[in-house]
Design a protein around this motif. Structure first.
Motif, PDB file in Angstrom:
ATOM      1  N   PRO A 144      62.015  47.263  34.128  1.00 45.20           N
ATOM      2  CA  PRO A 144      61.329  46.498  35.175  1.00 45.20           C
ATOM      3  C   PRO A 144      60.145  47.271  35.750  1.00 45.20           C
ATOM      4  O   PRO A 144      60.162  48.501  35.825  1.00 45.20           O
ATOM      5  N   ARG A 145      59.126  46.509  36.142  1.00 45.52           N
ATOM      6  CA  ARG A 145      57.954  47.085  36.796  1.00 45.52           C
ATOM      7  C   ARG A 145      57.765  46.382  38.133  1.00 45.52           C
ATOM      8  O   ARG A 145      58.115  45.217  38.300  1.00 45.52           O
ATOM      9  N   LEU A 146      57.187  47.099  39.086  1.00 47.34           N
ATOM     10  CA  LEU A 146      56.961  46.547  40.417  1.00 47.34           C
ATOM     11  C   LEU A 146      55.514  46.071  40.524  1.00 47.34           C
ATOM     12  O   LEU A 146      54.581  46.829  40.275  1.00 47.34           O
ATOM     13  N   ASN A 147      55.358  44.800  40.917  1.00 45.74           N
ATOM     14  CA  ASN A 147      54.041  44.177  40.952  1.00 45.74           C
ATOM     15  C   ASN A 147      53.692  43.659  42.334  1.00 45.74           C
ATOM     16  O   ASN A 147      54.555  43.126  43.048  1.00 45.74           O
ATOM     17  N   PHE A 148      52.419  43.783  42.671  1.00 41.49           N
ATOM     18  CA  PHE A 148      51.855  43.208  43.880  1.00 41.49           C
ATOM     19  C   PHE A 148      50.811  42.177  43.444  1.00 41.49           C
ATOM     20  O   PHE A 148      49.862  42.526  42.738  1.00 41.49           O
ATOM     21  N   LEU A 149      50.984  40.930  43.853  1.00 43.89           N
ATOM     22  CA  LEU A 149      50.021  39.891  43.540  1.00 43.89           C
ATOM     23  C   LEU A 149      49.079  39.737  44.728  1.00 43.89           C
ATOM     24  O   LEU A 149      49.476  39.273  45.800  1.00 43.89           O
ATOM     25  N   ILE A 150      47.845  40.162  44.532  1.00 44.99           N
ATOM     26  CA  ILE A 150      46.842  40.123  45.587  1.00 44.99           C
ATOM     27  C   ILE A 150      46.122  38.778  45.541  1.00 44.99           C
ATOM     28  O   ILE A 150      45.783  38.283  44.458  1.00 44.99           O
ATOM     29  N   THR A 151      45.885  38.169  46.696  1.00 46.13           N
ATOM     30  CA  THR A 151      45.142  36.911  46.751  1.00 46.13           C
ATOM     31  C   THR A 151      44.017  37.017  47.758  1.00 46.13           C
ATOM     32  O   THR A 151      43.964  37.949  48.583  1.00 46.13           O
ATOM     33  N   ALA A 152      43.132  36.021  47.696  1.00 47.90           N
ATOM     34  CA  ALA A 152      42.014  35.988  48.635  1.00 47.90           C
ATOM     35  C   ALA A 152      42.468  35.733  50.062  1.00 47.90           C
ATOM     36  O   ALA A 152      41.695  35.937  51.008  1.00 47.90           O
ATOM     37  N   ARG A 153      43.699  35.281  50.260  1.00 54.61           N
ATOM     38  CA  ARG A 153      44.221  35.042  51.605  1.00 54.61           C
ATOM     39  C   ARG A 153      44.712  36.318  52.287  1.00 54.61           C
ATOM     40  O   ARG A 153      44.935  36.315  53.497  1.00 54.61           O
ATOM     41  N   HIS A 154      44.926  37.379  51.542  1.00 55.66           N
ATOM     42  CA  HIS A 154      45.333  38.624  52.172  1.00 55.66           C
ATOM     43  C   HIS A 154      44.179  39.175  53.007  1.00 55.66           C
ATOM     44  O   HIS A 154      43.030  39.200  52.565  1.00 55.66           O
ATOM     45  N   SER A 155      44.504  39.601  54.195  1.00 55.20           N
ATOM     46  CA  SER A 155      43.494  40.165  55.088  1.00 55.20           C
ATOM     47  C   SER A 155      43.432  41.682  54.897  1.00 55.20           C
ATOM     48  O   SER A 155      44.366  42.290  54.343  1.00 55.20           O
ATOM     49  N   PRO A 156      42.359  42.324  55.357  1.00 53.10           N
ATOM     50  CA  PRO A 156      42.323  43.790  55.324  1.00 53.10           C
ATOM     51  C   PRO A 156      43.526  44.408  56.042  1.00 53.10           C
ATOM     52  O   PRO A 156      44.065  45.427  55.590  1.00 53.10           O
ATOM     53  N   LYS A 157      43.964  43.787  57.136  1.00 49.58           N
ATOM     54  CA  LYS A 157      45.120  44.299  57.867  1.00 49.58           C
ATOM     55  C   LYS A 157      46.392  44.206  57.025  1.00 49.58           C
ATOM     56  O   LYS A 157      47.233  45.115  57.060  1.00 49.58           O
ATOM     57  N   ASP A 158      46.533  43.129  56.250  1.00 51.10           N
ATOM     58  CA  ASP A 158      47.689  42.999  55.363  1.00 51.10           C
ATOM     59  C   ASP A 158      47.742  44.154  54.366  1.00 51.10           C
ATOM     60  O   ASP A 158      48.799  44.743  54.128  1.00 51.10           O
ATOM     61  N   ILE A 159      46.599  44.456  53.778  1.00 48.59           N
ATOM     62  CA  ILE A 159      46.546  45.526  52.779  1.00 48.59           C
ATOM     63  C   ILE A 159      46.851  46.871  53.436  1.00 48.59           C
ATOM     64  O   ILE A 159      47.622  47.690  52.897  1.00 48.59           O
ATOM     65  N   ASP A 160      46.267  47.134  54.592  1.00 46.73           N
ATOM     66  CA  ASP A 160      46.530  48.394  55.294  1.00 46.73           C
ATOM     67  C   ASP A 160      48.014  48.536  55.630  1.00 46.73           C
ATOM     68  O   ASP A 160      48.593  49.624  55.490  1.00 46.73           O
ATOM     69  N   ARG A 161      48.622  47.457  56.087  1.00 47.94           N
ATOM     70  CA  ARG A 161      50.050  47.508  56.425  1.00 47.94           C
ATOM     71  C   ARG A 161      50.883  47.844  55.198  1.00 47.94           C
ATOM     72  O   ARG A 161      51.799  48.671  55.257  1.00 47.94           O
ATOM     73  N   CYS A 162      50.556  47.212  54.085  1.00 48.16           N
ATOM     74  CA  CYS A 162      51.293  47.486  52.845  1.00 48.16           C
ATOM     75  C   CYS A 162      51.158  48.948  52.440  1.00 48.16           C
ATOM     76  O   CYS A 162      52.152  49.599  52.078  1.00 48.16           O
ATOM     77  N   ILE A 163      49.944  49.475  52.491  1.00 49.55           N
ATOM     78  CA  ILE A 163      49.714  50.874  52.097  1.00 49.55           C
ATOM     79  C   ILE A 163      50.480  51.822  53.021  1.00 49.55           C
ATOM     80  O   ILE A 163      51.116  52.783  52.564  1.00 49.55           O
ATOM     81  N   ASP A 164      50.459  51.552  54.325  1.00 47.29           N
ATOM     82  CA  ASP A 164      51.156  52.415  55.279  1.00 47.29           C
ATOM     83  C   ASP A 164      52.662  52.435  55.019  1.00 47.29           C
ATOM     84  O   ASP A 164      53.300  53.495  55.072  1.00 47.29           O
TER      85      ASP A 164
END
Length: 369
Positions: free
Chosen positions: A325-345
Protein backbone atom coordinates in the motif's frame (compact mmCIF):
# COMPACT_ATOMS: atom_id res chain seq x y z
CA UNK A 1 -11.99 16.79 8.81
CA UNK A 2 -9.55 17.86 6.09
CA UNK A 3 -10.27 15.77 3.00
CA UNK A 4 -7.53 14.66 0.61
CA UNK A 5 -9.58 11.82 -0.96
CA UNK A 6 -11.74 13.59 -3.56
CA UNK A 7 -10.91 13.29 -7.26
CA UNK A 8 -12.84 16.46 -8.12
CA UNK A 9 -9.53 17.95 -9.19
CA UNK A 10 -10.84 21.35 -10.31
CA UNK A 11 -13.37 21.55 -7.49
CA UNK A 12 -16.46 21.50 -9.74
CA UNK A 13 -19.56 20.31 -7.85
CA UNK A 14 -22.67 21.57 -9.71
CA UNK A 15 -25.29 22.00 -6.95
CA UNK A 16 -28.87 21.74 -8.21
CA UNK A 17 -29.51 25.43 -7.59
CA UNK A 18 -26.76 26.32 -10.10
CA UNK A 19 -28.23 24.27 -12.96
CA UNK A 20 -31.04 25.11 -15.39
CA UNK A 21 -34.31 23.54 -14.19
CA UNK A 22 -35.66 20.37 -15.75
CA UNK A 23 -39.22 19.12 -15.96
CA UNK A 24 -38.22 15.45 -15.84
CA UNK A 25 -35.01 13.51 -15.36
CA UNK A 26 -35.56 11.49 -18.53
CA UNK A 27 -37.76 11.62 -21.61
CA UNK A 28 -38.54 7.92 -21.42
CA UNK A 29 -36.93 7.31 -24.81
CA UNK A 30 -33.74 5.29 -25.31
CA UNK A 31 -30.92 7.32 -26.82
CA UNK A 32 -31.11 5.19 -29.97
CA UNK A 33 -34.62 6.57 -30.56
CA UNK A 34 -34.12 10.16 -29.40
CA UNK A 35 -31.14 11.84 -27.77
CA UNK A 36 -31.92 13.60 -24.46
CA UNK A 37 -32.08 17.41 -24.75
CA UNK A 38 -28.61 18.92 -24.97
CA UNK A 39 -26.75 15.61 -25.30
CA UNK A 40 -25.63 16.06 -28.91
CA UNK A 41 -24.31 19.61 -28.40
CA UNK A 42 -22.49 18.73 -25.18
CA UNK A 43 -20.88 15.64 -26.74
CA UNK A 44 -19.70 17.61 -29.75
CA UNK A 45 -18.27 20.36 -27.53
CA UNK A 46 -16.28 17.84 -25.47
CA UNK A 47 -15.01 16.22 -28.67
CA UNK A 48 -13.79 19.58 -29.98
CA UNK A 49 -12.13 20.28 -26.63
CA UNK A 50 -10.15 17.05 -27.09
CA UNK A 51 -9.25 17.80 -30.71
CA UNK A 52 -11.67 15.25 -32.17
CA UNK A 53 -14.39 15.55 -34.81
CA UNK A 54 -17.34 14.06 -33.00
CA UNK A 55 -18.45 12.66 -29.66
CA UNK A 56 -21.26 10.82 -27.96
CA UNK A 57 -22.36 10.88 -24.32
CA UNK A 58 -22.75 7.62 -22.41
CA UNK A 59 -24.10 7.00 -18.92
CA UNK A 60 -20.74 5.68 -17.71
CA UNK A 61 -17.45 4.28 -18.96
CA UNK A 62 -18.91 0.81 -18.30
CA UNK A 63 -21.64 1.49 -20.87
CA UNK A 64 -19.05 3.06 -23.19
CA UNK A 65 -16.57 0.19 -23.16
CA UNK A 66 -19.26 -2.50 -23.22
CA UNK A 67 -20.62 -1.01 -26.43
CA UNK A 68 -17.25 -0.17 -27.96
CA UNK A 69 -15.82 -3.66 -27.59
CA UNK A 70 -19.15 -5.20 -28.52
CA UNK A 71 -18.97 -3.23 -31.77
CA UNK A 72 -15.33 -4.18 -32.37
CA UNK A 73 -16.06 -7.87 -31.72
CA UNK A 74 -18.09 -7.91 -34.96
CA UNK A 75 -14.97 -6.95 -36.92
CA UNK A 76 -11.76 -8.89 -37.66
CA UNK A 77 -9.69 -7.33 -34.87
CA UNK A 78 -7.14 -8.38 -32.27
CA UNK A 79 -6.96 -6.45 -29.00
CA UNK A 80 -3.63 -5.51 -27.43
CA UNK A 81 -4.22 -4.45 -23.85
CA UNK A 82 -1.76 -2.60 -21.64
CA UNK A 83 -1.29 -4.86 -18.61
CA UNK A 84 -2.26 -2.03 -16.25
CA UNK A 85 -5.05 -0.48 -18.30
CA UNK A 86 -8.10 0.98 -16.54
CA UNK A 87 -10.20 -1.75 -14.93
CA UNK A 88 -13.40 -0.86 -16.78
CA UNK A 89 -11.71 -0.90 -20.20
CA UNK A 90 -10.36 -4.34 -19.28
CA UNK A 91 -13.92 -5.47 -18.59
CA UNK A 92 -14.81 -4.26 -22.08
CA UNK A 93 -11.96 -6.28 -23.57
CA UNK A 94 -13.28 -9.37 -21.77
CA UNK A 95 -16.65 -8.72 -23.44
CA UNK A 96 -14.92 -8.90 -26.82
CA UNK A 97 -12.98 -11.99 -25.76
CA UNK A 98 -16.30 -13.76 -25.01
CA UNK A 99 -17.08 -13.40 -28.72
CA UNK A 100 -13.77 -14.99 -29.69
CA UNK A 101 -11.68 -11.85 -30.25
CA UNK A 102 -8.01 -12.50 -29.41
CA UNK A 103 -6.87 -10.38 -26.45
CA UNK A 104 -3.14 -10.07 -25.69
CA UNK A 105 -1.51 -8.13 -22.88
CA UNK A 106 1.72 -6.20 -23.30
CA UNK A 107 4.09 -4.68 -20.76
CA UNK A 108 2.97 -1.38 -19.28
CA UNK A 109 3.97 1.65 -21.40
CA UNK A 110 6.34 -0.48 -23.48
CA UNK A 111 6.31 0.24 -27.21
CA UNK A 112 8.89 -2.52 -27.70
CA UNK A 113 6.63 -5.07 -26.03
CA UNK A 114 3.68 -3.97 -28.16
CA UNK A 115 5.75 -4.21 -31.33
CA UNK A 116 6.85 -7.74 -30.40
CA UNK A 117 3.24 -8.79 -29.78
CA UNK A 118 2.05 -7.41 -33.11
CA UNK A 119 4.97 -8.95 -34.99
CA UNK A 120 4.11 -12.25 -33.37
CA UNK A 121 0.72 -12.00 -35.09
CA UNK A 122 2.25 -10.97 -38.42
CA UNK A 123 0.30 -13.59 -40.37
CA UNK A 124 -3.00 -12.49 -38.88
CA UNK A 125 -5.35 -10.41 -40.99
CA UNK A 126 -6.93 -8.95 -37.87
CA UNK A 127 -6.76 -5.20 -37.29
CA UNK A 128 -4.75 -4.38 -34.14
CA UNK A 129 -6.69 -2.44 -31.50
CA UNK A 130 -4.39 -1.09 -28.77
CA UNK A 131 -6.03 -0.20 -25.44
CA UNK A 132 -4.20 2.07 -23.00
CA UNK A 133 -4.58 4.79 -20.38
CA UNK A 134 -3.25 8.18 -21.42
CA UNK A 135 -1.77 8.85 -17.98
CA UNK A 136 -1.02 6.41 -15.16
CA UNK A 137 -1.06 7.95 -11.64
CA UNK A 138 0.39 4.77 -10.15
CA UNK A 139 3.70 5.06 -12.01
CA UNK A 140 3.42 8.80 -12.78
CA UNK A 141 4.01 8.30 -16.49
CA UNK A 142 2.34 9.20 -19.76
CA UNK A 143 1.75 6.55 -22.37
CA UNK A 144 4.11 6.85 -25.38
CA UNK A 145 1.33 7.72 -27.83
CA UNK A 146 3.59 8.67 -30.74
CA UNK A 147 5.48 5.37 -30.50
CA UNK A 148 2.25 3.35 -30.37
CA UNK A 149 0.81 5.17 -33.38
CA UNK A 150 4.01 4.62 -35.34
CA UNK A 151 3.70 0.89 -34.66
CA UNK A 152 0.02 0.42 -35.49
CA UNK A 153 -0.47 2.74 -38.45
CA UNK A 154 1.23 0.46 -41.01
CA UNK A 155 -1.29 -2.21 -39.92
CA UNK A 156 -4.37 0.06 -40.13
CA UNK A 157 -4.58 -0.14 -36.34
CA UNK A 158 -6.79 1.66 -33.85
CA UNK A 159 -5.60 3.28 -30.63
CA UNK A 160 -8.18 3.37 -27.80
CA UNK A 161 -7.18 5.75 -25.00
CA UNK A 162 -8.85 6.10 -21.63
CA UNK A 163 -8.25 9.74 -20.73
CA UNK A 164 -10.28 9.95 -17.52
CA UNK A 165 -7.34 11.14 -15.42
CA UNK A 166 -6.01 13.82 -17.77
CA UNK A 167 -9.19 15.28 -19.29
CA UNK A 168 -9.80 18.69 -17.75
CA UNK A 169 -6.27 18.88 -16.34
CA UNK A 170 -3.86 18.64 -19.26
CA UNK A 171 -4.16 20.72 -22.40
CA UNK A 172 -2.29 22.28 -25.26
CA UNK A 173 1.00 24.18 -25.04
CA UNK A 174 2.34 23.27 -21.58
CA UNK A 175 5.09 25.59 -20.34
CA UNK A 176 6.86 26.46 -17.11
CA UNK A 177 4.25 28.96 -15.94
CA UNK A 178 1.35 26.76 -17.13
CA UNK A 179 2.49 23.17 -16.50
CA UNK A 180 -0.87 21.69 -17.46
CA UNK A 181 -1.14 23.57 -20.73
CA UNK A 182 -4.31 25.40 -21.77
CA UNK A 183 -8.03 24.59 -22.01
CA UNK A 184 -7.97 21.12 -20.40
CA UNK A 185 -8.55 19.04 -23.53
CA UNK A 186 -6.58 16.09 -22.19
CA UNK A 187 -3.81 13.88 -23.50
CA UNK A 188 -4.25 14.51 -27.24
CA UNK A 189 -3.82 18.33 -27.20
CA UNK A 190 -1.13 17.99 -24.54
CA UNK A 191 0.90 15.50 -26.63
CA UNK A 192 0.13 17.05 -30.01
CA UNK A 193 -1.26 13.77 -31.33
CA UNK A 194 -4.45 13.15 -33.28
CA UNK A 195 -5.96 11.24 -36.15
CA UNK A 196 -8.95 9.24 -37.33
CA UNK A 197 -7.33 6.07 -35.95
CA UNK A 198 -7.74 7.24 -32.32
CA UNK A 199 -10.74 6.86 -30.03
CA UNK A 200 -10.76 8.53 -26.61
CA UNK A 201 -13.09 7.35 -23.85
CA UNK A 202 -13.31 9.36 -20.65
CA UNK A 203 -15.37 9.77 -17.53
CA UNK A 204 -16.13 13.40 -16.70
CA UNK A 205 -16.47 12.56 -13.00
CA UNK A 206 -13.01 13.81 -12.01
CA UNK A 207 -11.89 17.24 -13.22
CA UNK A 208 -15.36 18.17 -14.51
CA UNK A 209 -17.30 16.72 -11.59
CA UNK A 210 -20.03 15.07 -13.68
CA UNK A 211 -20.88 11.32 -13.51
CA UNK A 212 -21.12 10.81 -17.26
CA UNK A 213 -18.77 9.57 -19.99
CA UNK A 214 -17.88 10.73 -23.48
CA UNK A 215 -16.43 8.83 -26.43
CA UNK A 216 -14.63 11.06 -28.94
CA UNK A 217 -13.08 10.33 -32.31
CA UNK A 218 -13.61 10.76 -36.02
CA UNK A 219 -17.10 11.40 -37.32
CA UNK A 220 -17.09 8.05 -39.13
CA UNK A 221 -16.04 6.06 -36.05
CA UNK A 222 -18.51 7.76 -33.72
CA UNK A 223 -21.28 7.34 -36.27
CA UNK A 224 -20.50 3.63 -36.53
CA UNK A 225 -20.46 3.36 -32.74
CA UNK A 226 -23.86 5.04 -32.42
CA UNK A 227 -25.33 2.75 -35.06
CA UNK A 228 -24.07 -0.37 -33.25
CA UNK A 229 -24.46 0.62 -29.59
CA UNK A 230 -26.39 -1.91 -27.49
CA UNK A 231 -26.81 0.11 -24.27
CA UNK A 232 -28.23 3.06 -26.23
CA UNK A 233 -31.06 0.68 -27.12
CA UNK A 234 -31.45 -1.37 -23.94
CA UNK A 235 -30.40 1.03 -21.12
CA UNK A 236 -31.58 4.44 -19.99
CA UNK A 237 -29.65 7.39 -21.44
CA UNK A 238 -27.83 9.96 -19.27
CA UNK A 239 -30.29 12.00 -17.22
CA UNK A 240 -31.18 15.54 -18.26
CA UNK A 241 -29.86 16.79 -14.92
CA UNK A 242 -26.44 15.25 -15.55
CA UNK A 243 -26.34 16.57 -19.13
CA UNK A 244 -27.11 20.06 -17.77
CA UNK A 245 -24.23 19.65 -15.31
CA UNK A 246 -21.90 18.64 -18.16
CA UNK A 247 -22.93 21.75 -20.10
CA UNK A 248 -22.21 23.86 -17.02
CA UNK A 249 -18.81 22.18 -16.61
CA UNK A 250 -17.95 23.20 -20.18
CA UNK A 251 -18.95 26.79 -19.45
CA UNK A 252 -16.91 26.88 -16.24
CA UNK A 253 -13.93 25.40 -18.04
CA UNK A 254 -14.14 28.03 -20.78
CA UNK A 255 -14.45 30.95 -18.37
CA UNK A 256 -12.44 29.82 -15.36
CA UNK A 257 -10.65 26.59 -16.28
CA UNK A 258 -7.17 28.01 -16.79
CA UNK A 259 -7.43 29.92 -13.50
CA UNK A 260 -8.58 26.77 -11.66
CA UNK A 261 -5.73 24.77 -13.15
CA UNK A 262 -3.25 27.44 -12.08
CA UNK A 263 -4.77 27.40 -8.60
CA UNK A 264 -4.37 23.62 -8.51
CA UNK A 265 -0.75 23.91 -9.60
CA UNK A 266 -0.12 26.49 -6.86
CA UNK A 267 -1.54 24.18 -4.17
CA UNK A 268 0.54 21.24 -5.43
CA UNK A 269 3.68 23.39 -5.45
CA UNK A 270 2.91 24.52 -1.89
CA UNK A 271 2.33 20.93 -0.79
CA UNK A 272 5.56 19.62 -2.31
CA UNK A 273 7.64 22.52 -0.99
CA UNK A 274 6.10 22.10 2.46
CA UNK A 275 6.95 18.43 2.53
CA UNK A 276 10.51 19.14 1.45
CA UNK A 277 10.77 21.51 4.41
CA UNK A 278 10.04 18.68 6.85
CA UNK A 279 12.22 16.13 5.09
CA UNK A 280 9.52 14.31 3.10
CA UNK A 281 8.86 14.02 -0.61
CA UNK A 282 6.19 12.70 -2.94
CA UNK A 283 5.82 11.24 -6.40
CA UNK A 284 3.24 12.59 -8.79
CA UNK A 285 4.89 15.60 -10.39
CA UNK A 286 2.23 18.19 -11.20
CA UNK A 287 -0.59 15.69 -11.16
CA UNK A 288 -3.19 15.99 -8.35
CA UNK A 289 -2.48 12.49 -6.99
CA UNK A 290 0.54 12.89 -4.71
CA UNK A 291 2.03 9.73 -3.15
CA UNK A 292 4.42 9.84 -0.22
CA UNK A 293 7.79 8.53 -1.30
CA UNK A 294 9.41 5.75 0.78
CA UNK A 295 6.29 5.32 2.94
CA UNK A 296 4.84 1.99 1.82
CA UNK A 297 3.35 -1.16 3.30
CA UNK A 298 2.66 -1.14 7.04
CA UNK A 299 4.20 2.30 7.45
CA UNK A 300 1.69 3.73 4.97
CA UNK A 301 -1.24 2.02 6.69
CA UNK A 302 -0.12 3.20 10.12
CA UNK A 303 0.34 6.78 8.97
CA UNK A 304 -3.05 6.69 7.21
CA UNK A 305 -4.75 5.77 10.51
CA UNK A 306 -2.75 8.31 12.52
CA UNK A 307 -3.68 11.12 10.16
CA UNK A 308 -7.34 10.15 10.21
CA UNK A 309 -7.41 10.38 14.00
CA UNK A 310 -5.87 13.83 13.70
CA UNK A 311 -8.45 15.03 11.19
CA UNK A 312 -6.87 14.31 7.80
CA UNK A 313 -8.38 11.86 5.31
CA UNK A 314 -5.98 10.23 2.85
CA UNK A 315 -6.21 7.39 0.32
CA UNK A 316 -4.41 4.06 0.42
CA UNK A 317 -3.69 2.47 -2.95
CA UNK A 318 -1.51 -0.39 -4.06
CA UNK A 319 1.39 -0.45 -6.45
CA UNK A 320 1.02 -2.19 -9.80
CA UNK A 321 2.23 -5.48 -8.35
CA UNK A 322 -0.45 -5.19 -5.67
CA UNK A 323 1.88 -5.94 -2.79
CA UNK A 324 2.53 -2.69 -0.93
CA UNK A 325 0.00 0.00 0.00
CA UNK A 326 0.97 3.60 -0.67
CA UNK A 327 -0.33 6.74 1.01
CA UNK A 328 -1.86 9.31 -1.33
CA UNK A 329 -3.02 12.89 -1.02
CA UNK A 330 -5.45 14.07 -3.70
CA UNK A 331 -4.98 17.81 -4.10
CA UNK A 332 -7.80 19.89 -5.62
CA UNK A 333 -8.35 23.49 -6.57
CA UNK A 334 -10.72 23.79 -3.59
CA UNK A 335 -7.92 23.30 -1.07
CA UNK A 336 -6.88 26.59 0.46
CA UNK A 337 -3.32 27.60 1.39
CA UNK A 338 -4.38 27.17 5.03
CA UNK A 339 -5.52 23.59 4.32
CA UNK A 340 -2.13 22.73 2.88
CA UNK A 341 -0.26 24.37 5.77
CA UNK A 342 -2.37 22.48 8.30
CA UNK A 343 -1.65 19.19 6.56
CA UNK A 344 2.10 19.85 6.48
CA UNK A 345 2.16 20.85 10.16
CA UNK A 346 0.33 17.69 11.24
CA UNK A 347 2.58 15.53 9.07
CA UNK A 348 5.60 17.18 10.69
CA UNK A 349 4.31 16.33 14.16
CA UNK A 350 3.37 12.76 13.24
CA UNK A 351 6.66 11.98 11.51
CA UNK A 352 8.67 13.51 14.38
CA UNK A 353 6.94 11.02 16.69
CA UNK A 354 7.08 8.14 14.23
CA UNK A 355 9.86 6.38 16.14
CA UNK A 356 8.17 6.70 19.50
CA UNK A 357 5.36 4.72 21.06
CA UNK A 358 3.13 7.80 21.30
CA UNK A 359 -0.48 7.31 20.25
CA UNK A 360 -2.16 9.94 18.04
CA UNK A 361 -4.15 11.33 20.96
CA UNK A 362 -0.86 11.85 22.84
CA UNK A 363 0.71 14.01 20.15
CA UNK A 364 1.07 17.73 20.83
CA UNK A 365 -2.02 19.78 20.10
CA UNK A 366 -1.91 22.00 17.00
CA UNK A 367 -3.89 25.23 17.08
CA UNK A 368 -5.29 27.00 14.00
CA UNK A 369 -6.92 30.41 14.04
Amino acid sequence: MLDFTSALYLGMRHPACSLPPWQSLTTGYPAALAEPPGATDVAKAFARLQGCEQGVLMSSTLHLYWDLFGMLSKQPVAIYLDEHAYTVSRWGAKHAAAYGVPVCQFRHHSAAALLAQIRGQADSKRRPVVVIDGYCPACVEFAPLADYLKIIRPHNGLLVIDDTQALGILGALPESNAPYGREGGGILPWSGQGGSDILVGSSLAKAFGVPIAVLAGSGAMIGHFIANSDTRVHCSPPSIAVINAAAQALAINQLQGNRLRQQLADRIRQFRNGLAGIGLSVTGGWFPVQSLRNVVGRSAVRLHHQLFKLGIQTVLTRTHNGSKPRLNFLITARHSPKDIDRCIDILAVVTNYANTSAKPEQLPAIQYF
